[in-house]
Scaffold this active site. Structure first.
Site, PDB file in Angstrom:
ATOM      1  N   ARG A  55       0.829  -1.205   0.000  1.00 44.17           N
ATOM      2  CA  ARG A  55       0.000   0.000   0.000  1.00 44.17           C
ATOM      3  C   ARG A  55       0.866   1.259   0.000  1.00 44.17           C
ATOM      4  NH1 ARG A  55      -4.727   1.382  -1.626  1.00 44.17           N
ATOM      5  NH2 ARG A  55      -5.162  -0.814  -1.130  1.00 44.17           N
TER       6      ARG A  55
ATOM      7  N   LEU B 194      -4.945  -5.754   6.292  1.00 39.66           N
ATOM      8  CA  LEU B 194      -5.365  -6.045   4.922  1.00 39.66           C
ATOM      9  C   LEU B 194      -5.181  -4.884   3.955  1.00 39.66           C
ATOM     10  CD1 LEU B 194      -8.627  -7.972   5.832  1.00 39.66           C
ATOM     11  CD2 LEU B 194      -6.349  -8.910   5.414  1.00 39.66           C
ATOM     12  N   HIS B 195      -5.525  -3.683   4.364  1.00 47.73           N
ATOM     13  CA  HIS B 195      -5.348  -2.551   3.451  1.00 47.73           C
ATOM     14  C   HIS B 195      -3.875  -2.223   3.284  1.00 47.73           C
ATOM     15  CE1 HIS B 195      -6.090   1.601   1.852  1.00 47.73           C
ATOM     16  NE2 HIS B 195      -7.016   0.911   1.201  1.00 47.73           N
ATOM     17  N   CYS B 196      -3.119  -2.372   4.340  1.00 45.54           N
ATOM     18  CA  CYS B 196      -1.683  -2.079   4.285  1.00 45.54           C
ATOM     19  C   CYS B 196      -0.940  -3.004   3.313  1.00 45.54           C
ATOM     20  CB  CYS B 196      -1.066  -2.211   5.674  1.00 45.54           C
ATOM     21  SG  CYS B 196      -1.800  -1.148   6.933  1.00 45.54           S
ATOM     22  N   MET B 197      -1.402  -4.222   3.166  1.00 44.30           N
ATOM     23  CA  MET B 197      -0.679  -5.216   2.361  1.00 44.30           C
ATOM     24  C   MET B 197      -1.158  -5.293   0.934  1.00 44.30           C
ATOM     25  SD  MET B 197      -2.351  -8.757   3.817  1.00 44.30           S
ATOM     26  CE  MET B 197      -2.022  -9.751   2.362  1.00 44.30           C
TER      27      MET B 197
END
Length: 335
Positions: A86, A326-329
């Protein structure tokens, strides 16, 4: 910059390998990634950065055992320092200036400096140029430090961010002296943003010093969902209410609140556990879960916000030890 819920061509990930990011708990992480890829590969292409051919063989084993549709998975050999795509993978845009085999999709390249905190970031910083070359996409170089997790857009001119992350001149400073107007000019020029909504601080335990994707997210052009803490003794209580008040001042927005999980602590360290770190893919939304009493409530709220998408809960209590979920990855590539 298109909104995350607009159609994707692919999702970009980086296969996990840095064991020190999950001290004492690395063993389950590749299997968590495999389950995430399994869900994503049902609805769109998954493009994975991986260290080398040996690492690819190991990853393919994890994916095959996890019943992943490997026809929807592409590997790109590129050394990375960490797995948080991200923040260092391209921020994709659509530009009327671009006409190529990819349509009007182009890449904005921002500098990455390890969140102005870590020394080993050079491999991550080179990923955007490699991806642009592999895909044959035009690059627009902004020349400024920016991580994808520090912003969220509605695809119609609005952008969310925090003062703590972008404007702080003492801790983890990204662009010294740039200031509010400098960022707003850059967002207008490179992302097509006409209004920046400045929140104050990010959640407790956030290693990035204020990323907005653990805090508040657009779910449609006029709706923002933001996390709220109900325990007055918690470090997040006051700061989340201040952010909520700032959002409510924007009368053109509908504001929905999400609960926070109880503090997730490992070896004395508070971790940045937040239901706001969900990822919107084609036809589904991946939601982080923490074996917490508020997991079900969070799933129900997000399901109401995305009635036309399947809602998939992903256990993230081990994953968040790496200081992201989840958003970070993930990083979306628009269709």
């Amino acid at each position: 910059m298109p909104a995350e819920w607009e159609p994707h061509q692919a999702t970009w990930l980086a296969w996990p390998h840095e064991k020190s990011d999950w001290p004492g708990k690395f063993a389950p992480i590749p299997w968590i990634y495999a389950q995430i890829v399994r869900h994503l590969a049902r609805v769109e292409k998954v493009r994975i950065l991986i260290q080398d051919a040996d690492a690819e063989r190991a990853a393919r084993r994890h994916l095959k055992l996890s019943q992943v549709n490997l026809d929807a998975v592409e590997f790109f050999h590129h050394k990375t320092n960490r797995s948080w795509t991200r923040d260092y993978c391209p921020i994709f845009v659509k530009s009327r200036q671009v006409k190529s085999r990819q349509g009007q999709v182009a890449i904005t390249q921002w500098r990455f400096n390890g969140w102005a905190k870590y020394d080993n970031w050079q491999n991550d910083a080179s990923a955007t140029a490699m991806i642009a070359n592999k895909l044959g996409l035009q690059r627009f170089e902004a020349g400024l430090v920016l991580e994808g997790g520090s912003i969220d857009v509605n695809g119609a001119g609005k952008l969310l961010t925090t003062e703590e992350c972008l404007l702080d001149e003492v801790v983890q400073t990204r662009n010294p002296g740039l200031g509010r107007r400098g960022y707003e000019k850059a967002f207008r020029q490179y992302l097509g943003v006409s209004e920046v909504i400045w929140l104050h601080r990010g959640i407790a335990g956030d290693d990035t010093h204020g990323h907005v994707d653990d805090l508040a997210r657009f779910t449609d052009a006029n709706t923002v969902v933001t996390v709220l803490e109900h325990d007055k003794g918690d470090a997040n209580y006051d700061l989340l209410r201040e952010n909520l008040a700032r959002l409510k001042a924007h009368r053109d927005l509908r504001i929905v609140t999400l609960p926070m999980p109880e503090p997730v602590v490992f070896d004395g360290q508070r971790l940045p556990a937040s239901y706001a770190n969900f990822y919107i893919a084609n036809k589904l939304v991946l939601v982080p879960l923490f074996t917490d009493k508020n997991d079900v409530a969070a799933l129900k709220i997000i399901a109401k916000l995305f009635p036309d998408r399947e809602i998939v809960g992903i256990p993230c209590r081990d994953l968040v030890l790496g200081l992201g979920t989840l958003h970070c990855m993930t990083q979306q590539q628009p269709a």
